[in-house]
Scaffold this motif. Structure first.
Motif, PDB file in Angstrom:
ATOM      1  N   THR A 266      32.932  -0.737  20.221  1.00 30.76           N
ATOM      2  CA  THR A 266      32.958   0.484  19.732  1.00 30.76           C
ATOM      3  C   THR A 266      33.728   0.608  18.302  1.00 30.76           C
ATOM      4  N   THR A 267      34.978  -0.011  18.409  1.00 27.36           N
ATOM      5  CA  THR A 267      35.477   0.156  17.174  1.00 27.36           C
ATOM      6  C   THR A 267      35.099  -0.762  16.256  1.00 27.36           C
ATOM      7  N   LEU A 268      34.757  -2.047  16.405  1.00 30.64           N
ATOM      8  CA  LEU A 268      33.874  -2.966  15.613  1.00 30.64           C
ATOM      9  C   LEU A 268      32.749  -2.049  14.613  1.00 30.64           C
ATOM     10  N   ILE A 269      32.060  -1.679  15.438  1.00 29.57           N
ATOM     11  CA  ILE A 269      30.857  -0.792  14.962  1.00 29.57           C
ATOM     12  C   ILE A 269      31.336   0.243  14.040  1.00 29.57           C
ATOM     13  N   VAL A 384      47.221  -3.305  22.584  1.00 33.33           N
ATOM     14  CA  VAL A 384      46.728  -2.040  22.619  1.00 33.33           C
ATOM     15  C   VAL A 384      45.019  -2.305  22.083  1.00 33.33           C
ATOM     16  N   THR A 385      44.324  -1.813  23.061  1.00 32.03           N
ATOM     17  CA  THR A 385      42.743  -1.827  23.045  1.00 32.03           C
ATOM     18  C   THR A 385      42.418  -0.555  22.214  1.00 32.03           C
ATOM     19  N   MET A 386      41.693  -0.814  20.851  1.00 31.48           N
ATOM     20  CA  MET A 386      41.147   0.423  20.125  1.00 31.48           C
ATOM     21  C   MET A 386      39.776   0.314  20.732  1.00 31.48           C
ATOM     22  N   THR A 387      39.422   1.641  20.776  1.00 33.36           N
ATOM     23  CA  THR A 387      38.336   2.084  21.391  1.00 33.36           C
ATOM     24  C   THR A 387      37.710   3.489  21.140  1.00 33.36           C
ATOM     25  N   PHE A 392      35.181   4.861  29.992  1.00 31.26           N
ATOM     26  CA  PHE A 392      35.713   3.799  30.827  1.00 31.26           C
ATOM     27  C   PHE A 392      37.313   3.877  31.011  1.00 31.26           C
ATOM     28  N   VAL A 393      38.011   4.117  30.349  1.00 33.16           N
ATOM     29  CA  VAL A 393      39.526   4.444  30.202  1.00 33.16           C
ATOM     30  C   VAL A 393      39.691   5.513  31.352  1.00 33.16           C
ATOM     31  N   ARG A 394      39.025   6.382  31.377  1.00 34.19           N
ATOM     32  CA  ARG A 394      39.375   7.640  32.387  1.00 34.19           C
ATOM     33  C   ARG A 394      38.952   6.988  33.808  1.00 34.19           C
ATOM     34  N   ALA A 395      37.866   6.400  33.791  1.00 33.85           N
ATOM     35  CA  ALA A 395      37.163   5.693  34.907  1.00 33.85           C
ATOM     36  C   ALA A 395      38.184   4.811  35.480  1.00 33.85           C
ATOM     37  N   ALA A 396      38.763   3.929  34.744  1.00 29.49           N
ATOM     38  CA  ALA A 396      39.769   2.866  35.238  1.00 29.49           C
ATOM     39  C   ALA A 396      40.911   3.467  35.688  1.00 29.49           C
ATOM     40  N   ALA A 397      41.405   4.786  35.078  1.00 28.67           N
ATOM     41  CA  ALA A 397      42.708   5.016  35.459  1.00 28.67           C
ATOM     42  C   ALA A 397      42.520   5.785  36.687  1.00 28.67           C
ATOM     43  N   GLN A 409      37.390   8.754  17.422  1.00 30.62           N
ATOM     44  CA  GLN A 409      35.787   9.155  17.498  1.00 30.62           C
ATOM     45  C   GLN A 409      34.890   7.889  17.191  1.00 30.62           C
ATOM     46  N   PRO A 410      33.676   8.062  17.865  1.00 26.72           N
ATOM     47  CA  PRO A 410      32.613   6.647  17.736  1.00 26.72           C
ATOM     48  C   PRO A 410      31.812   7.222  16.131  1.00 26.72           C
ATOM     49  N   ARG A 411      31.394   6.019  15.634  1.00 25.28           N
ATOM     50  CA  ARG A 411      30.425   6.245  14.516  1.00 25.28           C
ATOM     51  C   ARG A 411      29.260   4.973  14.920  1.00 25.28           C
TER      52      ARG A 411
END
Length: 424
Positions: A266-269, A384-387, A392-397, A409-411
């Motif tokens: 998501t960060t790469l995009i 540190v993972t940029m995302t 996913f972060v909440r589900a893993a937590a 924010q996504p683009r």
């Protein structure tokens, strides 16, 4: 002081405290803190209205002391991210336990327990002279340290601070510092008294009567009764009038920032998207793209990404780059593909190597294998993972695995869809 006068003082205190709490800003747990203060205020007003009959001692033992300590702590620290946050951890027997941290500050690197009880009460509980079931501050410190070691922030254990708003005895402060817990507040002296058994009992009874009037909590328990078998008893009594040190909060705690960054798909995009590079003054046929364009006009995302990445080592795992390249080949425009080429040339490409704790996650709709691999590789790299994948972060937590992340924010890739978009 009459019961009515004391009641009015408590009500005024609760009202003022609620106003201060509301000014803290809506960080996580802010509503919980304000709710506790409102509940306390409702209780006091029911007493005022005659709906509840309480003794004077009940007004002494309200939650206001502790809530005041929490508010004052939050006001004193920088980077407060949570109030009354509940962490889970495993105790020495590997059993799941919960721990409430009053104030999480400094971006998560500092945990503070705000202590409102008086130094005398804390000292007596520590020496085994509290009520049955009272847990000593030292025991609580052990739990905080154990929990903090299981909840790293950017691969560093949070720093534990105990803030005492009614003082702490010097032996207790020394013990806490030796354990690795920082102490804030007035550190007061203690006096050691050695006396015969009868005299010790008489002295102890006098002390308990005085403190019971203040907090209804000082009674000799079974641990202390064992001392009565001795011919001589040594007692240490808090001398609150003698302050040997007064430690205030620092304005800001400096923490060395993690210098490794792992980039999610998501960060790469987002980094290469035409939206992130000025082409956001458009209305697209796709609603989600139009929303992202409007969001970009309000709050450009690229400056945040660049500021976070500056001066750091950049990594991406093969799973992320492979899927990113596939998406780019399918949807990307010429400008987006060129920016992707330049970005990938700057990255360290690493093999997929998810951490052991990542592999323990149970797959679900939000915890898919690809995300587990990408975040898990960042975890193995201690990066540190940029995302933009906050789901996913909440589900893993929720499964007990907290990743060190930078969420943005996504683009989407939009260059190929501009031809049918209309200018704003």
């Amino acid at each position: 002081m009459s019961l009515q006068v004391m009641l009015q003082e408590r009500i005024s205190c609760a009202q003022a405290l609620l106003q201060r709490a509301e000014l803290l800003g809506q960080v996580e747990g802010w509503g919980k803190l304000c709710g506790k203060l409102r509940a306390e205020l409702r209780f006091l007003r029911r007493v005022e209205a005659g709906e509840l009959q309480v003794k004077e001692s009940h007004l002494h033992s309200t939650n206001l002391t502790h809530l005041t300590a929490i508010v004052e702590t939050a006001e004193s620290l920088e980077g407060v991210v949570a109030l009354l946050h509940v962490f889970t951890y495993q105790d020495a027997a590997s059993l799941r336990q919960t721990l409430v941290v009053d104030v999480v500050a400094n971006g998560g690197h500092t945990w503070v327990k705000a202590v409102g009880r008086k130094a005398e009460a804390l000292h007596n509980i520590w020496q085994g002279r509290g009520q049955y079931g009272d847990k000593s501050i030292v025991r609580q410190a052990e739990e905080f340290l154990r929990a903090s070691r299981q909840q790293p922030v950017q691969y560093r254990h949070p720093h534990v601070v105990f803030a005492f708003y009614n003082g702490v005895s010097s032996p207790m402060a020394e013990r806490l510092n030796h354990m690795g817990v920082s102490v804030r507040g007035d550190i007061v002296a203690v006096n050691t008294v050695v006396m015969e058994e009868g005299g010790a009992q008489e002295e102890q009874q006098e002390q308990e009567q005085q403190e019971q009037q203040e907090e209804e909590e000082q009674q000799r328990d079974s641990d202390a009764s064992e001392d009565e078998e001795e011919a001589e008893t040594e007692l240490t009594r808090v001398d609150r009038g003698t302050v040997v040190a007064s430690l205030a909060f620092p304005a800001q705690v400096q923490v060395e920032e993690c210098q490794r960054v792992n980039l999610d798909i998501t960060t790469l995009i987002t980094y290469v998207s035409a939206l992130s590079h000025g082409r956001c003054h458009l209305t697209f046929r796709e609603v989600v793209l139009t929303e992202q364009a409007a969001q970009e006009r309000r709050e450009p995302v690229l400056p945040r990404l660049l500021a976070f990445m500056q001066g750091k080592e950049l990594f991406a795992c093969r799973a992320a780059v492979t899927d990113f390249q596939l998406i780019l080949d399918t949807l990307g425009g010429d400008g987006e593909k060129e920016r992707a080429r330049q970005l990938l040339a700057r990255l360290h490409l690493v093999d997929d190597q998810p951490s052991e704790r990542s592999l323990s996650l149970t797959p679900s709709a939000k915890v898919n294998r690809r995300s587990l691999t990408i975040f898990g590789t960042g975890d193995s790299l201690r990066a540190v993972t940029m995302t933009a994948n906050s789901r996913f972060v909440r589900a893993a937590a929720n499964q007990g695995v907290r990743y060190s992340v930078f969420i943005h924010q996504p683009r989407a890739l939009t260059e190929g869809k501009e031809w049918r978009a209309t200018p704003v």
